[in-house]
Motif scaffolding. Structure first.
Motif, PDB file in Angstrom:
ATOM      1  N   THR A 182      19.125  50.144 -35.478  1.00  0.00           N
ATOM      2  CA  THR A 182      19.679  49.890 -36.819  1.00  0.00           C
ATOM      3  C   THR A 182      20.166  48.462 -36.936  1.00  0.00           C
ATOM      4  N   GLN A 183      20.900  48.012 -35.939  1.00  0.00           N
ATOM      5  CA  GLN A 183      21.392  46.631 -35.967  1.00  0.00           C
ATOM      6  C   GLN A 183      20.239  45.639 -35.919  1.00  0.00           C
ATOM      7  N   LEU A 184      19.219  45.936 -35.117  1.00  0.00           N
ATOM      8  CA  LEU A 184      18.076  45.030 -35.010  1.00  0.00           C
ATOM      9  C   LEU A 184      17.354  44.891 -36.349  1.00  0.00           C
ATOM     10  N   GLY A 202      18.667  45.428 -39.332  1.00  0.00           N
ATOM     11  CA  GLY A 202      19.558  44.698 -40.220  1.00  0.00           C
ATOM     12  C   GLY A 202      19.565  43.208 -39.935  1.00  0.00           C
ATOM     13  N   MET A 203      19.632  42.849 -38.654  1.00  0.00           N
ATOM     14  CA  MET A 203      19.595  41.437 -38.291  1.00  0.00           C
ATOM     15  C   MET A 203      18.282  40.788 -38.705  1.00  0.00           C
ATOM     16  N   ASP A 242      19.872  49.893 -30.054  1.00  0.00           N
ATOM     17  CA  ASP A 242      20.530  49.611 -31.335  1.00  0.00           C
ATOM     18  C   ASP A 242      19.528  49.227 -32.421  1.00  0.00           C
ATOM     19  N   ASP A 276      21.012  55.428 -35.501  1.00  0.00           N
ATOM     20  CA  ASP A 276      20.333  55.118 -34.232  1.00  0.00           C
ATOM     21  C   ASP A 276      19.744  56.372 -33.594  1.00  0.00           C
ATOM     22  N   ALA A 284      23.754  42.158 -39.616  1.00  0.00           N
ATOM     23  CA  ALA A 284      23.256  43.506 -39.882  1.00  0.00           C
ATOM     24  C   ALA A 284      24.016  44.160 -41.029  1.00  0.00           C
ATOM     25  N   GLU A 285      25.351  44.022 -41.050  1.00  0.00           N
ATOM     26  CA  GLU A 285      26.149  44.640 -42.106  1.00  0.00           C
ATOM     27  C   GLU A 285      25.859  44.011 -43.466  1.00  0.00           C
ATOM     28  N   ALA A 293      26.028  38.927 -34.842  1.00  0.00           N
ATOM     29  CA  ALA A 293      24.988  39.961 -34.927  1.00  0.00           C
ATOM     30  C   ALA A 293      25.420  41.113 -35.825  1.00  0.00           C
ATOM     31  N   ASP A 294      26.659  41.572 -35.655  1.00  0.00           N
ATOM     32  CA  ASP A 294      27.175  42.674 -36.485  1.00  0.00           C
ATOM     33  C   ASP A 294      27.220  42.282 -37.960  1.00  0.00           C
TER      34      ASP A 294
END
Length: 389
Positions: A233-235, A237-238, A231, A221, A52-53, A48-49
């Motif tokens: 931002t991560q969502l 990005g993913m 989260d 966030d 997103a990255e 997941a990280d």
């Protein structure tokens, strides 16, 4: 019963045709990515990280760079390849300057032109030598004066290296077969219409804003108020990375080729090329991060133990495709774990995410160009170590 069997056979036939359209490489990638999420919670978190990255640190900036270039091409009724072909004496300086720009977008653009046969091998060496990849953003945020110096050094060393390569081998050394495209075909005339493109654009715009804010070390966030607990931002990005992977995987015309979009307007070409780069960046990120996770390798301790070989180790790390390892080296420099000589050597030797499409399409050229970049990297790194540290 006969109807059920017939429906089942029809379904199997359709599934087989769909699998054939994907190709074995795409199926392996799809199955591997899905399987990683089932290994365990830690691996699932890493996946997941990294998704997103890859999207927020690379894809959105590649899209911005490519979009700008393709837009200019369409407005001027020409393309970057034609411009470079008509101004051959400027190929190496332009390539080095694009490579010196923070991020991998400029370097990816130059590699694409090499694959299309528009530029010389010296220009590829120039851009790969000059580029620092996404680690450049990190250095710029932490030490802007040092970052600018590294950018200028990379451009100068890249120009000199590229010019020397063309002088030694000639401008046609390892030159690819020329591929002509028509980038100014109106979007409405493009033969392939993908209904996911509006969603892609809807994600890349806020993704670019979030990517810039993350480079400035803003807590993105917190900008979402009560939704920060999820989260967001991560969502985002993913979602962007998975959409790019999905569009590339499900499109039978999208192969391991950064010049995949031969027709269509600037938006279509930007999407297709960005999706291709995203696939390779995700693969690179996952290989590196999962390798560190399962092997327990600590680059910081390695650098500390082998102090006299630090510049050499930093140069060797620069050979690794992608920006993940290079971001680690830059982080270690910012934390004063490794000296500036190591940072300089890594900045010159690393090729960022531009190495992925080069390996995919022209592996021999990619390997040779990387080896050539090692020479100035070692000279600069150990020269700085001897005379200034």
């Amino acid at each position: 019963m006969t109807a059920l069997v017939a429906n089942a056979m029809t379904g199997l036939s359709q599934s087989a045709r769909f699998a054939r359209s994907l190709g074995p490489a795409k199926l392996v990638l799809l199955v591997a990515l899905a399987g990683l999420t089932l290994v365990g919670p830690e691996t699932r978190a890493i996946v997941a990280d990294m998704l997103a990255e890859a999207y927020l640190q690379v894809s959105v900036f590649v899209a911005a760079t490519l979009g700008l270039i393709y837009f200019v091409e369409s407005r001027r009724k020409t393309d970057f390849a034609t411009f470079l072909d008509q101004h051959r004496r400027w190929q190496i300086p332009i390539a080095a300057c694009l490579g010196a720009l923070p991020g991998c977008g400029g370097a990816v653009v130059v590699v694409v032109q090499y694959v299309r046969g528009a530029i010389s091998f010296g220009a590829v060496v120039a851009v790969l030598t000059a580029t620092m990849g996404d680690a450049a953003f990190l250095l710029l945020a932490a030490e802007p004066r040092t970052a600018i110096g590294v950018y200028v050094m990379g451009a100068v060393v890249g120009m000199a290296s590229g010019a020397l390569i063309d002088l030694i081998h000639g401008p046609n050394f390892m030159r690819q077969t020329r591929i002509d495209v028509s980038p100014w075909v109106p979007e409405s005339d493009a033969p392939r219409i993908n209904p996911l493109r509006p969603l892609w654009l809807a994600l890349v715009m806020p993704g670019f804003v979030l990517g810039v804010l993350l480079l400035l070390e803003v807590d993105t966030d917190a900008l979402f108020g009560p939704l920060a607990a999820y989260d967001p931002t991560q969502l985002i990005g993913m979602a962007g990375a998975l959409l790019a992977l999905g569009m590339w995987t499900l499109d039978p015309e999208q192969r391991f080729d950064p010049g995949v979009c031969r027709t269509g307007g600037p938006v279509a070409r930007m999407m297709d090329t960005t999706n291709f780069v995203t696939v390779w960046v995700v693969v690179g990120f996952l290989v590196y991060e999962l390798g560190v996770h399962f092997t327990g390798i600590d680059l910081g301790s390695i650098f500390h133990t082998w102090a006299y070989l630090v510049p050499l180790l930093a140069v060797v790390v620069g050979f690794l495709p992608g920006c993940g390892p290079q971001i680690v080296v830059t982080t270690l420099y910012i934390q004063e774990i490794v000296p500036l000589s190591a940072q300089l050597g890594n900045a010159i030797s690393n090729d960022g995410d531009a190495l992925f499409p080069a390996i995919a399409i022209a592996p021999k050229a990619a390997v040779v160009a990387t080896l050539y970049s090692a020479v100035p990297a070692l000279l600069i790194a150990y020269g700085y170590l001897v005379f200034f540290e």
